[in-house]
Design an enzyme around this catalytic site. Structure first.
Site, PDB file in Angstrom:
ATOM      1  CD  GLN A 167      -3.180   3.028   6.663  1.00  0.00           C
ATOM      2  OE1 GLN A 167      -3.757   3.467   7.655  1.00  0.00           O
ATOM      3  NE2 GLN A 167      -3.824   2.735   5.558  1.00  0.00           N
ATOM      4  CG  ASP A 211      -3.240   8.152  -1.754  1.00  0.00           C
ATOM      5  OD1 ASP A 211      -3.174   8.677  -0.627  1.00  0.00           O
ATOM      6  OD2 ASP A 211      -2.835   6.992  -1.981  1.00  0.00           O
ATOM      7  NE  ARG A 227       0.116   1.751   3.255  1.00  0.00           N
ATOM      8  CZ  ARG A 227       1.020   2.691   3.419  1.00  0.00           C
ATOM      9  NH1 ARG A 227       2.323   2.374   3.540  1.00  0.00           N
ATOM     10  NH2 ARG A 227       0.688   3.953   3.472  1.00  0.00           N
TER      11      ARG A 227
HETATM   12  O1  MRU Z   1      -4.618   3.259   2.055  1.00  0.00           O
HETATM   13  P1  MRU Z   1      -3.136   3.516   1.963  1.00  0.00           P
HETATM   14  O2  MRU Z   1      -2.369   3.029   3.129  1.00  0.00           O
HETATM   15  O3  MRU Z   1      -2.576   3.023   0.649  1.00  0.00           O
HETATM   16  O4  MRU Z   1      -3.028   5.110   1.948  1.00  0.00           O
HETATM   17  C1  MRU Z   1      -1.755   5.674   1.759  1.00  0.00           C
HETATM   18  C2  MRU Z   1      -1.723   7.136   1.894  1.00  0.00           C
HETATM   19  O5  MRU Z   1      -2.716   7.804   2.033  1.00  0.00           O
HETATM   20  C3  MRU Z   1      -0.380   7.777   1.745  1.00  0.00           C
HETATM   21  O6  MRU Z   1      -0.285   8.936   2.522  1.00  0.00           O
HETATM   22  C4  MRU Z   1      -0.149   8.135   0.276  1.00  0.00           C
HETATM   23  O7  MRU Z   1      -0.346   7.012  -0.524  1.00  0.00           O
HETATM   24  C5  MRU Z   1       1.196   8.698   0.032  1.00  0.00           C
HETATM   25  S1  MRU Z   1       2.431   7.463   0.138  1.00  0.00           S
HETATM   26  C6  MRU Z   1       3.927   8.105  -0.299  1.00  0.00           C
END
Ligand code: MRU
Length: 357
Positions: A220, A261, A59
C-alpha cells in the site's frame, strides 16, 4: 514557503448516486490497479461492493465503513424494498428487516479488524429498525439508508480536515515524516487521516519530505501512498520496510505518522502489519510516533488491544507460488501498545493515548 499542494489532483475515492434509471449505484476507485491505472468501477450490486472490500479494491478503515453503509443502501434500494413491496407493502416491514439482518452480517464479515465497517453498518441497521418501528415502509427506509450513506461520505472529508488541522500543530518546520501503509485520501472519502496531517502541514510549509514504507506484502505504501503524494506534489522517498531503522539511525526522520484500524479504550492501536515494528524503532531512536484517526475508529468496548480481531489473509499475498513444506503466516494488522504512542489525533483534538474521548 508553503509547498504548492495540489489536492484537486486527487479523485474522490467513492460515490453513492442514482443512475439514469433511478437505481442506486456505487462508484469506487479499484485500488488494486494503482498506480498503473486509475480505474473507476460502478455497480448497483451490493455483493460486488462486499467483494471489493474483501479483495482490497476498496481498502482503508474509514472508506470501508462508507462502502459498507453504501452496500446496505444498494441492497435496500435495489432489492430489499422492491421485494418487500411486490405483494403490497407491509408497514411492519418484518420480512425486509429479517433480510436486512442477514445482509448486515455478510457485509460486516468482509473484513474483521477495522471497526469502522461494523460501526457504520450496524449504525445504519439500527436506524432502519427505528424507522420501521415508527411505521416507515421499506422503500422509505431504503431512501433513508441511501441519504445517510451519502451524508457519511461527505462528513468523512470534514472529519479528516479537522484531524489534519489538529495534527499539523505537531509538525515542526522542515519536517521529515515517515508513514506506513496508506492512511491517505484513498483510504477515506477524501483527504486522508495520517496523510491529511501531512497535507495540512505541507500547506503551512512545514514538510520537507515524506518517507513512505513500501508496506509488504500488499504494497500500500509503494503503490498508493507514493502515488498519492506524487499527485499532490509532496516530496516523497519510497523505502523498503527493512530500511526504516537505518533511516532513523541516520537522523533523517523527525516524526512518524500512521493511521489506525481500531483503537482500544487505553490507546492500543491496530494498524497495518509492520506498524508495531516502526513504533519500536521510533521509541529506540527518540522519535515521536503519532496516530491519526477519526473517533469512529475508537472501540471503547475494548479495554485494551488484546481483544482486537486480527485478520489473516491469503498466503498467496506473501508467497505467490506454493512451496512444498513451507507454510505462510500472513496477519494483515498488528497492535502497537499505547506505551509506544506519543499522541493520538482525532477530529476532536490531540490526546495522550490513555485520555481518549
Ligand atoms: O489492509 P488495508 O490496506 O485496508 O489496511 C489499511 C491500514 O492499515 C490503514 O493504515 C488504516 O486503515 C488507516 S486508513 C486511514
Amino acid at each position: 514557503m508553503a509547498n504548492e499542494i495540489r489536492l484537486d489532483n486527487l479523485p474522490r475515492t467513492v460515490a453513492l448516486e442514482h443512475d439514469g434509471e433511478g437505481r442506486a449505484c456505487f462508484s469506487y476507485i479499484d485500488q488494486r490497479k494503482l498506480p498503473e491505472v486509475l480505474a473507476f468501477e460502478r455497480t448497483g450490486q451490493w455483493r460486488q461492493v462486499v467483494d471489493a472490500i474483501k479483495t482490497l479494491a476498496v481498502r482503508g478503515a474509514p472508506v470501508i465503513g462508507i462502502a459498507g453503509a453504501a452496500a446496505l443502501a444498494l441492497w435496500a434500494c435495489n432489492e430489499g424494498a422492491s421485494r418487500a413491496c411486490s405483494h403490497g407493502c407491509d408497514p411492519a416491514a418484518s420480512r425486509f428487516l429479517e433480510e436486512l439482518e442477514a445482509v448486515v452480517d455478510e457485509i460486516v464479515a468482509a473484513r474483521p479488524t477495522a471497526v469502522n465497517l461494523e460501526w457504520a453498518v450496524r449504525r445504519a441497521a439500527h436506524r432502519a429498525r427505528a424507522l420501521a418501528d415508527e411505521g416507515a415502509f421499506p422503500d422509505e427506509v431504503a431512501d433513508a439508508l441511501f441519504a445517510d450513506a451519502q451524508r457519511m461520505e461527505a462528513e468523512d472529508e470534514a472529519v479528516n480536515r479537522a484531524i489534519g488541522a489538529h495534527g499539523a500543530q505537531l509538525v515542526g518546520p522542515g519536517s521529515r515524516l515517515l508513514t506506513h501503509c496508506n492512511a491517505g485520501s484513498l483510504a477515506t472519502a477524501f483527504y486522508g487521516t495520517a496523510l491529511g496531517v501531512v497535507y495540512a502541514a505541507a500547506e503551512r510549509g512545514l514538510v520537507e519530505r515524506v518517507y513512505a514504507d513500501e508496506t509488504r506484502p500488499v504494497g500500500q505504501g509503494a503503490r498508493l501512498t507514493a502515488w498519492e503524494l506524487s499527485r499532490v506534489g509532496v516530496p516523497c522517498t519510497l523505502i523498503c520496510d527493512n530500511m526504516a531503522a537505518s533511516l532513523m539511525a541516520a537522523g533523517r526522520v523527525d516524526a512518524v505518522l500512521v493511521g489506525a484500524d481500531r483503537i482500544a479504550a487505553n490507546g492500543d492501536t491496530a494498524n497495518k502489519i509492520g506498524t508495531y515494528g516502526v513504533a519500536v524503532l521510533a521509541r529506540h531512536h527518540g522519535i515521536p510516533f503519532y496516530v491519526a484517526a477519526p473517533t469512529s475508529t475508537i472501540d471503547f468496548s475494548l479495554a485494551d488491544g488484546s481483544g482486537i480481531p486480527i485478520e489473516e489473509r491469503d498466503p498467496s499475498e506473501v508467497l505467490p507460488y506454493p512451496l512444498a513444506g513451507v507454510d505462510v503466516w500472513n496477519p494483515a494488522f498488528d497492535v502497537t501498545p499505547a506505551s509506544l504512542i506519543t499522541a493520538i489525533v482525532t477530529e476532536r483534538g490531540v490526546f495522550a493515548p490513555g485520555e481518549l474521548r
